[in-house]
Design an enzyme around this catalytic site. Structure first.
Site, PDB file in Angstrom:
ATOM      1  N   ARG A  45      36.236  39.607  45.360  1.00  0.00           N
ATOM      2  CA  ARG A  45      35.890  38.786  44.202  1.00  0.00           C
ATOM      3  C   ARG A  45      34.372  38.683  44.111  1.00  0.00           C
ATOM      4  O   ARG A  45      33.659  39.083  45.017  1.00  0.00           O
ATOM      5  CB  ARG A  45      36.548  37.407  44.306  1.00  0.00           C
ATOM      6  CG  ARG A  45      36.384  36.834  45.716  1.00  0.00           C
ATOM      7  CD  ARG A  45      36.233  35.378  45.775  1.00  0.00           C
ATOM      8  NE  ARG A  45      35.135  34.902  44.988  1.00  0.00           N
ATOM      9  CZ  ARG A  45      33.866  34.932  45.396  1.00  0.00           C
ATOM     10  NH1 ARG A  45      33.518  35.417  46.574  1.00  0.00           N
ATOM     11  NH2 ARG A  45      32.902  34.468  44.626  1.00  0.00           N
ATOM     12  N   ARG A  87      40.709  42.302  35.671  1.00  0.00           N
ATOM     13  CA  ARG A  87      40.071  41.018  35.337  1.00  0.00           C
ATOM     14  C   ARG A  87      39.094  41.272  34.168  1.00  0.00           C
ATOM     15  O   ARG A  87      38.339  42.238  34.209  1.00  0.00           O
ATOM     16  CB  ARG A  87      39.295  40.440  36.544  1.00  0.00           C
ATOM     17  CG  ARG A  87      40.188  40.030  37.708  1.00  0.00           C
ATOM     18  CD  ARG A  87      39.402  39.264  38.770  1.00  0.00           C
ATOM     19  NE  ARG A  87      39.187  37.872  38.401  1.00  0.00           N
ATOM     20  CZ  ARG A  87      38.385  37.036  39.081  1.00  0.00           C
ATOM     21  NH1 ARG A  87      37.735  37.471  40.146  1.00  0.00           N
ATOM     22  NH2 ARG A  87      38.245  35.788  38.701  1.00  0.00           N
ATOM     23  N   ASP A 243      28.958  36.185  35.895  1.00  0.00           N
ATOM     24  CA  ASP A 243      29.851  37.330  35.699  1.00  0.00           C
ATOM     25  C   ASP A 243      29.432  38.183  34.523  1.00  0.00           C
ATOM     26  O   ASP A 243      29.772  39.357  34.449  1.00  0.00           O
ATOM     27  CB  ASP A 243      31.292  36.853  35.518  1.00  0.00           C
ATOM     28  CG  ASP A 243      31.826  36.364  36.838  1.00  0.00           C
ATOM     29  OD1 ASP A 243      31.507  35.222  37.213  1.00  0.00           O
ATOM     30  OD2 ASP A 243      32.512  37.148  37.519  1.00  0.00           O
TER      31      ASP A 243
HETATM   32  O1  MRU Z   1      36.674  34.212  40.361  1.00  0.00           O
HETATM   33  P1  MRU Z   1      35.540  34.683  41.231  1.00  0.00           P
HETATM   34  O2  MRU Z   1      35.578  34.122  42.608  1.00  0.00           O
HETATM   35  O3  MRU Z   1      35.421  36.194  41.219  1.00  0.00           O
HETATM   36  O4  MRU Z   1      34.235  34.104  40.514  1.00  0.00           O
HETATM   37  C1  MRU Z   1      32.987  34.424  41.045  1.00  0.00           C
HETATM   38  C2  MRU Z   1      31.852  33.809  40.303  1.00  0.00           C
HETATM   39  O5  MRU Z   1      32.019  33.095  39.349  1.00  0.00           O
HETATM   40  C3  MRU Z   1      30.472  34.176  40.769  1.00  0.00           C
HETATM   41  O6  MRU Z   1      29.590  33.117  40.556  1.00  0.00           O
HETATM   42  C4  MRU Z   1      29.981  35.399  39.980  1.00  0.00           C
HETATM   43  O7  MRU Z   1      30.922  36.426  40.001  1.00  0.00           O
HETATM   44  C5  MRU Z   1      28.699  35.912  40.497  1.00  0.00           C
HETATM   45  S1  MRU Z   1      28.873  36.673  42.071  1.00  0.00           S
HETATM   46  C6  MRU Z   1      27.354  37.235  42.567  1.00  0.00           C
END
Ligand code: MRU
Length: 360
Positions: A45, A87, A243
């Site tokens: 993730r 995703r 993201d």
């Molecule tokens: O659902 P996740 O755990 O993948 O969400 C991750 C985040 O929101 C992070 O802040 C984002 O991906 C940046 S990671 C460098």
């Protein structure tokens, strides 16, 4: 730092982040279906790590394919399109798969046979893994300089972060936590409040875990305590990852980030976003066009196996929210820092250039 993604010689090895912090378990991923599942279930993730894992997944999906280059490219297209459905929000997934497709097509155009095309795809996945380390290190360099201005009277820099944008969300170093690791190497002192980050607790399970492992003082708070610690003057800056950044500087990040940004504005606290340029999507004008992932209701009402709501209750579970650009003090990339108005600065930062030796 634990390795989130590595290559065993036969398979992609992922640290299973659903088991942290209780167990350190690695899983070997042999094909595109297992890759899709690992991304969907958050075994791997964090936007940059998702991108690199998808690149390996694309290679794994074609490595046993026997056929001519044209048929191999068709198969690669199918695999990439399939992985893209895992995703929707982190643009790094689409960015990485586009790179893989481009490599396959260029190799075929240059006359490579199927074995040579597959080998280029693999090399590209390895390159992306190594590049991620260099990019995160450069974000750390730029960010550490920015944070150095915030030291309190006791020489400590007090930060708050949301979700996990650390080494475990990338291949190493992280984005939002990279300035902390680079700063700590240089003797800077930090304390970090880690928002627990409902519903999947990436803040308490993953950020607190990795900061503690790396000797950075960290305190976990529930998400609804951020206002209080800010009001008490315990936070000099907020730093989070993202993201996807839209062309105007709107920023999608883990659900709850928007609330933290609004609080930071209220209390006059800088709100920093750390983003590799691979997370900047100039094709999307504003944050309202960023697709937001909706996740299973069980994550909220039956989280970690415990029933916490009456059965059949309606649940709304968006995994991300969008913070408008006007709340973002700076966006720290590997190529430098974007300050408002972000639109122009982001365009410049995304113009291809190589890292300087200082950033590497
Ligand atoms: O659902 P996740 O755990 O993948 O969400 C991750 C985040 O929101 C992070 O802040 C984002 O991906 C940046 S990671 C460098």
């Amino acid at each position: 730092m634990l390795e989130t993604i590595s290559w065993t010689g036969k398979a992609m090895r992922l640290l299973d982040q659903t088991r942290l912090p209780v167990e350190t378990v690695f899983v070997d991923i042999a094909d595109e279906r297992q890759t899709w599942d690992a991304i969907k279930r958050l075994v791997v993730r964090g936007a940059p790590a998702i991108g690199v894992a998808a690149a390996f997944g694309a290679y794994l999906g074609v490595r046993n394919f026997e056929g001519e280059p044209d048929a191999l490219l068709d198969r690669l297209e199918q695999v990439c399109s399939y992985l893209e459905t895992s995703r929707p929000t982190a643009v790094n997934l689409f960015w990485a798969l586009k790179r893989i497709r481009d490599v396959g097509q260029t190799a075929a155009k240059n006359g490579a046979d199927s074995a040579a095309i597959k080998s280029r795809l693999f090399d590209q996945a390895i390159l992306m893994l190594e590049e991620d380390n260099r990019v995160c290190r450069a974000i750390g360099e730029h960010g550490a300089k920015l944070l150095a201005e915030l030291a309190s009277a006791d020489d400590r820099i007090n930060l708050l972060t949301h979700c996990n944008a650390g080494g475990l969300a990338t291949v190493r170093y992280g984005t939002a936590l990279a300035p902390i690791y680079v700063g700590a190497e240089r003797g800077m002192r930090f304390h970090v409040f880690a928002d627990e980050t409902r519903p999947l607790l990436q803040g308490s399970r993953i950020t607190a875990y990795e900061l503690q492992q790396n000797g950075i003082p960290v305190t976990v708070i529930c998400d609804n305590m951020a206002a209080t610690v800010m009001q008490q003057g315990k936070v000099a800056a907020v730093i989070v990852g993202t993201d996807r950044v839209a062309a105007n500087g709107d920023v999608a990040n883990k659900i709850g980030t928007l609330g933290v940004a609004i609080l930071a504005k209220h209390f006059g606290i800088p709100f920093y976003v750390a983003a590799p340029t691979s997370s900047i999507d100039l094709s999307i004008a504003t944050g309202s066009d960023i697709p937001i992932e909706q996740r299973d209701s069980k994550e909220i009402i039956n989280g970690f196996g415990r029933v916490t709501s009456p059965p059949e209750v309606p649940v709304y579970n968006p995994a991300f929210d969008v913070t408008p650009a006007e709340l973002v003090t700076a966006i720290i990339t590997e190529n430098g820092i974007s300050k408002p108005p972000h639109e122009r600065a982001l365009k410049d930062l995304c113009t291809p250039r190589s890292l300087t030796s200082q950033e590497m």
